[in-house]
Design a protein around this motif. Sequence first.
Motif, PDB file in Angstrom:
ATOM      1  N   UNK A  93       0.902  -1.143  -0.082  1.00 38.37           N
ATOM      2  CA  UNK A  93       0.010   0.063  -0.094  1.00 38.37           C
ATOM      3  C   UNK A  93       0.851   1.335  -0.002  1.00 38.37           C
TER       4      UNK A  93
ATOM      5  N   UNK B  50      -7.940   0.066  -5.966  1.00 45.38           N
ATOM      6  CA  UNK B  50      -7.042  -0.047  -4.679  1.00 45.38           C
ATOM      7  C   UNK B  50      -7.902   0.225  -3.518  1.00 45.38           C
TER       8      UNK B  50
ATOM      9  N   UNK C  85      -4.138   4.571 -11.065  1.00 47.60           N
ATOM     10  CA  UNK C  85      -4.651   3.552 -10.236  1.00 47.60           C
ATOM     11  C   UNK C  85      -3.502   3.391  -8.896  1.00 47.60           C
ATOM     12  N   UNK C  86      -2.295   3.291  -9.333  1.00 40.62           N
ATOM     13  CA  UNK C  86      -1.528   3.051  -8.250  1.00 40.62           C
ATOM     14  C   UNK C  86      -1.309   4.358  -7.150  1.00 40.62           C
TER      15      UNK C  86
ATOM     16  N   UNK D  63      -4.220   4.913  -3.965  1.00 37.80           N
ATOM     17  CA  UNK D  63      -4.054   4.482  -2.744  1.00 37.80           C
ATOM     18  C   UNK D  63      -2.945   5.246  -1.891  1.00 37.80           C
TER      19      UNK D  63
END
Lengths: 381, 279
Positions: free
Chosen positions: B113, B136, B188-189, B192
Amino acid sequence: MNPFQSSSNARKSKDAFGSIVLAALTYIILGCTLFIFYDIAKKGLPVLMPVFSEKGGEVLNTDFLTRMPETLVEFTDAEGVKQSLPSSDFIEYTKANPDAVVENKKTNAYSGGGIKGPLVGTALLVLVCMVVALVIGIAAAVYLNEYAKQGRFVGMIRLAIMNLAGVPSIVFGLFGFAFFCLFPLIPVFETGLGTDLPKVAIPMFGGHLIFKSLGNSLLAGGLTLAVMVLPVIIAACEESLKAVPKGFREASLALGATKWQCIRTAVLPYATPGILTASVLGVTRVAGETAPIMFTAAVALKGKLPWDSPSDNGIFWMPDFLTDSVQAMPYHIYTVAARIPRTDATAAMQDGSVFVFLLMVMAFASVSIYLRIHFRKKLKW
Amino acid sequence: MSNSMNDTTRTATAPVPNNPNPIAKQDAMIEIDDVSFSYDHGQTNVLRNISFDIPAGKVTALIGPSGCGKSTLLRCLNRMNDLVDTSKVTNGQIRIMGQDINASDVDPIELRKQVGMVFQKYNPFPKSIYDNVAYGLRIQGIKNKPKLDEAVERSLRRAALWGEVKDRLGSSALGLSGGQQQRLCIARTIAVSPRIVLMDEPCSALDPIATARIEELIAELREEFTIVIVTHNMQQATRVSDRTAFFYIGELIEYDSTAKIFSNPSVKQTEEYITGRFG
C-alpha cells in the motif's frame, strides 16, 4: 520455358491422393453423424410434433412432454378399430363406456403417456451434480493453481485427477453405489432407539447419533455424477485460471490486495466465462450418462415426480425428495429400448424419447457455444 | 532506531566504494544494504551484495543491460518476488523508512500500500476507467461513493488523464490508447497514496509521444512521491531521473547523480555501457 514447372508428376499425384483420403475420412464421420441425426429426427419429430407425421395433427404433442410414463394398453374396440391408450386413459375409457367391447387387449410396459418424469429427474440430477461439482471443482482448481506450491505432490494430484477422467463410467456407478448408496454417510440424531442399535451409534443428549445411508436416491446419483465430472471441471477451471493474464494478479497484489482479494476480484471474474463454458459441456456429458445412475438413482417407472409426497427419509435437515429415487432420460431410453419389444404401438415412446433427449443435449451444447462466443467478444485483453 | 544510528556512523566513517557521495541518512527513503537475492533457494544469486540509498522525493533510475537484475531489485522493494515460491533475499537488508521490509512482522500487504508499482506492460483490469482507479481503495474497504469519486478524480488529474476521460469514466479501460492505459495504471497506483512508486520500464510498450507524456508525468509526480524507475532507454534516464544506478550481471557498478553518470562516470564499464559499446 516455365522455370517453376513441376519436376515430378508422381509427387504431385501422391500429394493429391493423400489429401483426398484425408478429406474422405473426415466426410465419412460427418456423414455418419448427419445420418444418425436425420434418422432420429425422421422417426422422433412426428412423435413430438404430430403435424409432421403422415397423418398430420397438432403442432406440439404436449401430452408427451407433460405426462408421466405408464403402461400402454392396446385393444380393438367394437367397431374393430385398433386403439392404444395409456393405462390411466384406458381405465377412464372403460368407466365411461362400461359395456364397450374390448378385444385383443395387450399391454406394453413403459410405453404409454409421456416423458415428464425422466425429464424432471434428469434436470434434478444434473442440478445436484453441477452444484456439487462446481463448488468442489472451482475450489480445487483455485487451490491447485493459485495457492499450492508447484512441486511433486501437486503434480501427483494433477496426475490422479487426470487418471480419474479416464475411469469408465460404470466404475463410477459401482463406486457411487457402494459409497453413496450403501455406506452410512449421513449423521442423524435419534432418540428412543432402545436396544436395537446400528453398529455405529454415538450416545449423546439422551439419544444417539447414528449414520444413515442414502440408498437409491437423487442425491446419491447426483453425487456420483459429480465425482465423475469433477476431473473435467477441475481441468477446465485450471485452464481458465491460467488464461487470466499474470498482469491482473500483479496489478492487484501491487495495490495491496490480499491473495484472496486478488483471486476474488482480479482472477475469478475473468476466469468465469471459461468455467461456465466448461461446466455447460460438463452438463451435456452428465445428462447423458446411464451407467453412474442406474445403480444409484434411477428407476424404470415411477408414478410421481420427486417432490410429490416423497417417502420420509427420517433425516430432519434433508428434504425428502433428495433421498427419493427418480426417473432419468438416459435410463428411460435404455428401458424402452432394451426391455420392451418394438411394435407400432411402442415405437412412438422409443423414438420420441431419443429425439427429445437429443434436442436437450444439443440445446446445452448450443448454450455452451453461445457463451463462449459471447464472452470472447466481451472480454478481450 | 538504534539500527539506523549504527548505519549512520558506519556510512559516515566508511563509505561504500561504489557510492562516493552517499545521501544523508535522514533523506534516504530506501536503504539497500548489502543485498543478495536468489530465485532458486539461494543456489545462485541474481543480485550480489547491492548497497545504495534511494533518496526521498527524487527520481532514481536503474539502468543496465537485460538480465542485470534491475527489475529483480525493483520487485524486491515491494516484495513482489514473494510470488515466486523459490525466491529469497539471501543476504543483507532492505529498509524502507527505516524498517527492514523482510522482517517477519512486516505484512507485505501493508508494504505494498505504501510502495506502489507500475508495470512494463500496461495492465488495466477489463473494467471501467472509474473501477480501475477505485480498485485499490475498494479492496481497502472504502465504499463511500463521494470519497471514491473524489479520489478517482484527484488521481486521474494527477496522472494527467482527467481531461481525456472525464466524460467516459464508465466505459471500459481497454478502449483507451496504450499511453492512456499506462497513465491510467499510474493513476490507479497513486490512488492509494503510496509513498514510493516503482516503475518497471513503464514506457517500453509505448510510442515516443506517449512516452514523452509519461515522462512529463514522472517529472510532476516526483515532488509527491519517491520514484524508482527501471529503464532500458538511457536518454529517458537522463531526462527523468535525479540519480542513476548502473547494474551489470547482478552487481551495482556505479551509483551517482544522473548528471555525473552520463557526463563523467568513474567506472569504465559504466562509460562503455552508456556510450553504447555493449549492452
